[in-house]
Design an enzyme around this catalytic site. Structure first.
Site, mmCIF file in Angstrom:
data_model
loop_
_atom_site.group_PDB
_atom_site.id
_atom_site.type_symbol
_atom_site.label_atom_id
_atom_site.label_comp_id
_atom_site.label_asym_id
_atom_site.label_seq_id
_atom_site.Cartn_x
_atom_site.Cartn_y
_atom_site.Cartn_z
ATOM 1 N N ASP A 1 35.848 35.803 38.554
ATOM 2 C CA ASP A 1 34.431 35.969 38.868
ATOM 3 C C ASP A 1 33.762 36.695 37.700
ATOM 4 O O ASP A 1 34.393 36.922 36.648
ATOM 5 C CB ASP A 1 34.225 36.709 40.204
ATOM 6 N N CYS B 1 34.679 54.219 30.674
ATOM 7 C CA CYS B 1 35.917 54.067 29.908
ATOM 8 C C CYS B 1 36.825 55.286 30.062
ATOM 9 O O CYS B 1 38.051 55.167 29.972
ATOM 10 C CB CYS B 1 35.591 53.809 28.447
ATOM 11 N N CYS C 1 39.231 54.647 32.803
ATOM 12 C CA CYS C 1 39.776 53.282 32.835
ATOM 13 C C CYS C 1 41.270 53.296 32.493
ATOM 14 O O CYS C 1 41.683 53.917 31.501
ATOM 15 C CB CYS C 1 39.033 52.411 31.832
ATOM 16 N N TYR D 1 36.289 29.292 42.175
ATOM 17 C CA TYR D 1 36.577 30.704 42.428
ATOM 18 C C TYR D 1 37.132 30.908 43.840
ATOM 19 O O TYR D 1 38.198 31.518 44.012
ATOM 20 C CB TYR D 1 35.315 31.566 42.233
ATOM 21 N N CYS E 1 34.538 49.010 34.914
ATOM 22 C CA CYS E 1 34.038 48.298 33.736
ATOM 23 C C CYS E 1 32.785 47.519 34.127
ATOM 24 O O CYS E 1 32.724 46.298 34.049
ATOM 25 C CB CYS E 1 35.114 47.359 33.184
ATOM 26 N N GLU F 1 34.984 36.037 51.082
ATOM 27 C CA GLU F 1 34.730 35.536 49.727
ATOM 28 C C GLU F 1 33.412 34.778 49.655
ATOM 29 O O GLU F 1 32.676 34.887 48.675
ATOM 30 C CB GLU F 1 35.890 34.659 49.250
HETATM 31 S S1 SF4 Z 1 37.989 50.833 28.315
HETATM 32 FE FE1 SF4 Z 1 38.006 49.907 30.355
HETATM 33 S S2 SF4 Z 1 35.935 50.321 31.156
HETATM 34 FE FE2 SF4 Z 1 35.846 50.620 28.933
HETATM 35 S S3 SF4 Z 1 35.200 48.603 28.137
HETATM 36 FE FE3 SF4 Z 1 37.443 48.676 28.077
HETATM 37 S S4 SF4 Z 1 38.074 47.691 29.989
HETATM 38 FE FE4 SF4 Z 1 35.923 48.274 30.228
#
Ligand code: SF4
Length: 300
Positions: A138, A200, A203, A120, A193, A37
Site C-alpha cells: 500500500d 527516524c 525507527c 492490494y 515513517c 481491508e
Molecule cells: S530511518 Fe526509518 S523513519 Fe526514517 S526515513 Fe528511514 S525508514 Fe523512514
C-alpha cells in the site's frame, strides 16, 4: 552472529509496538479481515473501528451479507465515504457464497477474481488471514521501501510490478514470517515513517536506511494539499445519500431538491449516484437506494 535482516528488524519492532487493532486478533476470521481491508483503503483507522464492529455484528459471515440488500449495505456503511465500496463488498459476499460455499478463498487467483478485490486487498487477505508469503503493497509500504532501500524521499507514481518485486525481495522465505513482515512494514509506514514527519529516531531500521544516510533530501515536488470537500459534488452526493439512507421507502424528488440549492450541481450529483449503482429511480418522481426492498434470495 548474523546481522538481523531488514524484515527481521521491522518484525521485532512490530511485535513490541504494533497498535492493538481488533482485526489483528489471532482468532479473527478471513471475512473480518477482508472487511477491514476494504474499509481501511480510504478511511482512517479511528473511523473504521466502530463501523467494522457494527458491520460484523450484523453480518458475521459473507452469507449473512449476501442475503441482505445492497441498500442495507449502503445504510450500514454510513459516513465512511466512497460508498461504492459497500455495494462492491456485498457483491463480493455474493460471489463468495456462489463460488466458494460461503468461505473466503485462500488462493490468490480466487481472491483476485472476486468483485471489488484488487491487487492490494487480495494479497492482504492471503497474507494476514492465511499466513501466506505475498508482497502486500500500500502507500505506506511503498514509502518505507522507497526510503529505506532506494534512498528516495517519496514513492512517486505507482509502478505496481516494480513495487511488488521490490517489497517481495525484502520478505523472509518462510510464509508466516513473511506475513508478519508485511504487516510490520505497513505499520512502520503508518506510524513511524510517515509522509510528512518520519520519526527516524525511533525507527528500527534507522542505521541501515538509505534515505537517512543520504541526509534526507526533502521531496522535490510541491506538497500535496488536502482535497477540498465543501461545495464539491462529493458533498452534494453525501447529502443526497444521507436523505435516502434515512428513508425506508422511495423519496420524492422535491424532498431531494431541498438538500442543495444549485439545481445543476444537484442533478449532476444525483445522476452520478444512479450511474454508480447506489441509487435507482422509482417511477417518474422518486428515488431510493439500490435494491431497497425485500432481499433477493441467494443460492448457496
Ligand atoms: S530511518 Fe526509518 S523513519 Fe526514517 S526515513 Fe528511514 S525508514 Fe523512514
Amino acid at each position: 552472529m548474523t546481522e538481523p535482516t531488514f524484515a527481521g528488524q521491522v518484525s521485532r519492532w512490530y511485535e513490541q509496538n504494533a497498535r492493538d487493532l481488533p482485526w489483528r486478533a489471532p482468532d479473527v476470521t478471513a471475512w473480518a479481515i477482508l472487511v477491514s481491508e476494504v474499509m481501511l483503503q480510504q478511511t482512517p483507522v479511528a473511523r473504521v473501528l466502530p463501523a467494522w464492529q457494527a458491520w460484523l455484528d450484523r453480518w458475521p459471515t459473507p452469507a449473512a451479507l449476501a442475503g441482505d440488500s445492497p441498500a442495507e449495505a449502503i445504510r450500514m456503511w454510513g459516513r465512511l465515504g466512497y460508498p461504492r465500496r459497500a455495494v462492491r463488498l456485498r457483491e463480493c459476499a455474493v460471489a463468495i457464497v456462489e463460488r466458494h460455499g460461503g468461505d473466503v478463498p485462500d488462493r490468490l487467483e480466487q481472491l483476485l477474481a472476486l468483485p471489488g478485490v484488487g491487487t492490494y486487498t487480495a494479497r492482504a487477505v492471503a497474507a494476514f488471514a492465511y499466513g501466506q508469503r505475498h508482497p502486500v503493497v500500500d502507500t505506506n509500504v511503498r514509502r518505507v521501501v522507497c526510503r529505506a532501500v532506494a534512498g528516495e524521499p517519496d514513492a512517486g507514481p505507482a509502478t505496481r510490478p516494480a513495487d511488488l518485486a521490490a517489497t517481495e525481495e525484502l520478505l523472509p522465505a518462510e510464509p508466516a514470517a513473511a506475513a508478519l513482515a508485511s504487516a510490520a512494514i505497513m505499520e512502520l509506514g503508518a506510524v513511524v515513517c510517515t509522509a510528512r514527519s518520519p520519526r527516524c529516531g525511533v525507527c528500527p531500521v534507522e542505521a541501515s536506511c538509505a534515505w537517512r544516510a543520504s541526509g534526507q533530501v526533502a521531496p522535490a515536488g510541491p506538497t500535496r494539499r488536502p482535497q477540498r470537500y465543501a461545495g464539491t459534488d462529493r458533498q452534494v452526493r453525501g447529502l443526497l445519500l444521507g436523505v435516502l439512507r434515512e428513508s425506508t421507502g422511495p423519496v420524492p424528488h422535491r424532498r431531494l431538491d431541498q438538500v442543495w440549492a444549485d439545481d445543476v450541481q444537484r442533478a449532476r450529483a444525483l445522476a452520478g449516484l444512479v450511474t454508480d449503482g447506489l441509487v435507482e429511480p422509482v417511477g417518474e418522481t422518486s428515488f431510493r437506494l439500490i435494491g431497497d426492498g425485500p432481499p433477493a434470495p441467494v443460492v448457496s
